[in-house]
Design a protein around this motif. Structure first.
Motif, short mmCIF file in Angstrom:
data_model
loop_
_atom_site.label_atom_id
_atom_site.label_comp_id
_atom_site.label_asym_id
_atom_site.label_seq_id
_atom_site.Cartn_x
_atom_site.Cartn_y
_atom_site.Cartn_z
N VAL A 191 0.84 -1.21 0.00
CA VAL A 191 0.00 0.00 0.00
C VAL A 191 0.87 1.25 0.00
O VAL A 191 0.61 2.21 -0.74
CB VAL A 191 -0.95 0.00 1.21
N LYS A 192 1.92 1.23 0.80
CA LYS A 192 2.82 2.38 0.86
C LYS A 192 3.55 2.59 -0.46
O LYS A 192 3.63 3.72 -0.98
CB LYS A 192 3.83 2.20 1.99
N ALA A 193 4.08 1.51 -1.03
CA ALA A 193 4.87 1.62 -2.27
C ALA A 193 3.99 2.05 -3.44
O ALA A 193 4.35 2.98 -4.18
CB ALA A 193 5.54 0.29 -2.57
N PHE A 194 2.85 1.40 -3.62
CA PHE A 194 2.01 1.70 -4.78
C PHE A 194 1.42 3.11 -4.69
O PHE A 194 1.35 3.83 -5.69
CB PHE A 194 0.89 0.68 -4.93
N SER A 195 1.03 3.50 -3.49
CA SER A 195 0.49 4.85 -3.32
C SER A 195 1.54 5.91 -3.60
O SER A 195 1.23 7.00 -4.08
CB SER A 195 -0.06 5.02 -1.90
#
Length: 286
Positions: free
Chosen positions: A140-144
């Motif tokens: 979630v952190k990387a894709f966002s």
């Protein structure tokens, strides 16, 4: 007589091919030995304590299985064609196929669940050809962080062909064939890639979501091109392909378009070419 006349030029070409094969095989052996030595050294360092935390994440294995029903056919093809509807009707997975497909589309519509993480199970894993497994928090952190909606505001994901796997009834497979213009800044690797206004045509890619018995996604796979000749990403899927198309090819082999290994060049291309040239030489006499 014809063979004698053609022999000098044939031997010249043949000797060049043999030289190419020899060079490729020598390079292949050198690369193999170097790679083996490096991996052995890395294994030793890991054993001594230089571990990578991500290596401790074990990728999810298959959780559900279904006994399939086959279409009626002759003896030669009796186990070839699965009767999908009949097979899924026998499944004991509690979430129906229609609901799974609806959930899959909801995940896609929320940027793979990053806008609504409740769609993702707590043990969620993201697994692409090279990247992953990433756990839920990291994904979630990387894709966002990529801010793809800013870099590609008019992106067309072109998802299609959603279907439930009749052999693994908790898994939804689908395809993507995205088209998008790089008209805004793209965040990647701690830097910002300015807009290039290049259109990225991704190859058709196979993707999947696997769901637990509560209907939440615990595994996402994707980025697997099914036709490396399509699009302008050099046959690369996922973000690696996008970066290549906008002129930001990554500096490691996994992030570059495929090139044959020296061994493949020698054994699949050069050796058969030598054999074909010998065959043509003697066929000209008949």
């Amino acid at each position: 007589m014809i063979i004698i006349l053609r022999l000098p030029s044939f031997l010249y070409r043949s000797s060049l091919q043999v030289a190419a094969v020899s060079a490729c095989m020598a390079a292949g052996v050198t690369i193999s030995v170097t790679t083996y030595t490096l991996h052995s050294f890395l294994s030793l360092l890991t054993y001594l304590g230089a571990r990578v935390d991500r290596d401790l994440i074990i990728a999810h294995k298959r959780r559900e299985r279904n006994d399939v029903v086959y279409e009626k056919a002759d003896a030669e093809s009796q186990y070839m064609f699965v009767d999908e509807k009949s097979s899924l009707s026998k499944s004991n997975f509690p979430v129906k196929a229609e609901t799974l497909i609806a959930n899959a589309k909801k995940i896609c519509a929320t940027k793979f669940g990053t806008e609504d993480p409740t769609l993702l199970a707590e043990d969620f894993q993201f697994i692409f050809p090279v990247v992953g497994p990433l756990d839920k928090t990291e994904f979630v952190k990387a894709f966002s962080g990529f801010k793809t909606e800013v870099a590609f505001p008019d992106a067309k994901a072109n998802f299609f062909n959603f279907n439930v796997d009749p052999t693994e009834p908790n898994r939804v497979w689908f395809m993507s064939r995205a088209e998008q213009v790089h008209s805004g800044p793209l965040n990647f690797g701690g830097r910002v890639i300015p807009a290039t206004n290049k259109t990225v045509y991704s190859p058709p890619q196979a993707m999947s979501f696997s769901f637990d018995r509560s209907g939440k996604c615990y595994k996402m796979t994707g980025g697997y091109p099914v036709d490396r000749t399509a699009g302008n990403t050099g046959g690369l899927g996922g973000l690696f392909g996008v970066l290549h198309a906008v002129g930001q090819t990554l500096p490691f082999p996994e992030g570059k378009p495929w090139k044959p290994s020296p061994q493949w060049e020698a054994l699949y291309r050069r050796v058969p070419q030598i054999a074909n040239e010998w065959k043509r030489l003697f066929q000209t006499t008949h």
